[in-house]
Write an enzyme that holds these catalytic residues in place. Structure first.
Site, mmCIF file in Angstrom:
data_model
loop_
_atom_site.group_PDB
_atom_site.id
_atom_site.type_symbol
_atom_site.label_atom_id
_atom_site.label_comp_id
_atom_site.label_asym_id
_atom_site.label_seq_id
_atom_site.Cartn_x
_atom_site.Cartn_y
_atom_site.Cartn_z
ATOM 1 N N ASP A 237 3.183 6.415 -0.753
ATOM 2 C CA ASP A 237 3.201 5.349 0.358
ATOM 3 C C ASP A 237 3.956 6.088 1.418
ATOM 4 O O ASP A 237 5.257 6.699 0.966
ATOM 5 C CB ASP A 237 3.900 4.047 0.079
ATOM 6 C CG ASP A 237 2.855 3.070 -0.698
ATOM 7 O OD1 ASP A 237 1.468 3.435 -0.653
ATOM 8 O OD2 ASP A 237 3.016 2.368 -1.415
ATOM 9 N N ASP B 9 -4.168 1.809 2.538
ATOM 10 C CA ASP B 9 -3.893 0.631 2.149
ATOM 11 C C ASP B 9 -4.248 -0.194 3.481
ATOM 12 O O ASP B 9 -4.912 -1.418 3.402
ATOM 13 C CB ASP B 9 -2.447 0.205 1.895
ATOM 14 C CG ASP B 9 -1.996 0.885 0.807
ATOM 15 O OD1 ASP B 9 -2.428 0.920 -0.096
ATOM 16 O OD2 ASP B 9 -0.635 1.312 0.700
#
Length: 145
Positions: free
Chosen positions: A110, A123
């Site tokens: 991330d 995502d």
């Protein structure tokens, strides 16, 4: 039309993987935008959505099952609604990108800080794809009571 969506999904998949590759090898890189609450930075996410601690093997198996279901739906139901095709393509692209991370690294990378969370493009694609599916028009009439 479907070819365009597949090309778009492929572009997003490659772009997300490129950004993840950058952050994997530049883990100390940080770029705040406006405030400390929005920016770019590396985070190794061993959980799934909302940091839920689901074992990697289970996540990989569930991803394969979901991707198989999406393929089955596209091949056998042959949806005509653009929003359905786009939604499936976005979910597929995001899921494949995160799947690559989990299968090769054991975690997802991330990199986009949004207040107290860190997410990646994959995502965002999955969430946007789900929104597309939920807002798509279906061919079936609804029953009125």
């Amino acid at each position: 039309r479907i070819e365009f969506f597949f090309l778009l999904g492929g572009f997003f998949l490659l772009f997300d993987q490129w950004i993840k590759f950058f952050f994997l090898y530049h883990q100390n890189f940080r770029l705040p935008f406006f405030t400390q609450w929005i920016g770019l930075e590396f985070f190794a996410n061993y959980g799934v959505a909302f940091g839920l601690p689901i074992p990697n093997l289970i996540t990989i198996l569930l991803t394969i099952l979901i991707l198989s279901g999406l393929c089955f739906y596209l091949l056998y139901k042959k949806p005509r609604e653009s929003r359905i095709i786009l939604g499936i393509t976005l979910i597929f692209s995001g899921a494949i990108s995160n799947f690559i991370d989990r299968a090769t690294l054991g975690f997802t990378i991330d990199y986009f800080r949004l207040f107290t969370s860190l997410v990646n493009l994959a995502d965002m694609l999955i969430v946007l794809g789900i929104i597309c599916l939920l807002t798509a028009k279906t061919d079936k009439p609804t029953a009125h009571i």
